[in-house]
Design an enzyme around this catalytic site. Structure first.
Site, PDB file in Angstrom:
ATOM      1  CG  HIS A 152      -1.868   1.162   1.194  1.00  0.00           C
ATOM      2  ND1 HIS A 152      -3.097   1.080   0.590  1.00  0.00           N
ATOM      3  CD2 HIS A 152      -1.770   2.428   1.659  1.00  0.00           C
ATOM      4  CE1 HIS A 152      -3.717   2.234   0.698  1.00  0.00           C
ATOM      5  NE2 HIS A 152      -2.933   3.065   1.347  1.00  0.00           N
ATOM      6  CB  CYS A 153       1.875   3.534  -2.649  1.00  0.00           C
ATOM      7  SG  CYS A 153       2.970   4.939  -2.903  1.00  0.00           S
ATOM      8  CG  PHE A 154       3.109   6.501   2.720  1.00  0.00           C
ATOM      9  CD1 PHE A 154       3.405   7.838   2.830  1.00  0.00           C
ATOM     10  CD2 PHE A 154       4.141   5.587   2.570  1.00  0.00           C
ATOM     11  CE1 PHE A 154       4.718   8.271   2.796  1.00  0.00           C
ATOM     12  CE2 PHE A 154       5.449   6.003   2.530  1.00  0.00           C
ATOM     13  CZ  PHE A 154       5.748   7.356   2.641  1.00  0.00           C
ATOM     14  N   GLY A 175      -1.788   6.822  -1.854  1.00  0.00           N
ATOM     15  CA  GLY A 175      -3.038   6.530  -1.176  1.00  0.00           C
ATOM     16  C   GLY A 175      -3.793   5.371  -1.791  1.00  0.00           C
TER      17      GLY A 175
END
Length: 114
Positions: free
Chosen positions: A57-59, A62
């Site tokens: 999950h790429c913060f 998002g």
């Protein structure tokens, strides 16, 4: 990449697998969303969904990086690497051109480029 479907697993997904033919003991189900999960899929706790071929999950974006947007994510990383390299080159070129005489201008150019 942002806003694209990473390969969320639909709750109506039916794994048309004959357990005896496939060689697996049973079909894997997600403990959190109770969906049948294909091989290499994982549940993302940020999105609260299962993602096929889950990477992470790429913060910053998002969103999850999965089966359907993995290639676009690599293009995103490449384009940002080229952009930062070009910005760094312009900064160094500007510093050499002004020979540190107008430090306020050089500092503003560096801040604007990033």
């Amino acid at each position: 990449v942002q806003g694209s479907d990473p390969g969320y697993i639909d709750s109506n997904l039916s794994l048309n697998v004959d357990v005896a033919e496939s060689g697996v003991d049973s079909i894997d189900y997600c403990n959190l969303c109770a969906n049948a999960r294909p091989f290499r899929s994982h549940h993302c706790r940020e999105c609260n969904k299962c993602v096929a071929t889950y990477d992470h999950h790429c913060f910053m974006l998002g969103t999850c990086i999965g089966e359907k947007n993995h290639c676009r994510f690599w293009w995103f990383l490449l384009s940002h690497g080229i952009s930062f390299g070009l910005a760094g080159f312009i900064c160094i070129k500007t510093l050499n051109e002004f020979e540190y005489k107008n430090l306020a201008f050089v500092a503003s150019v560096i801040l604007i480029s990033f």
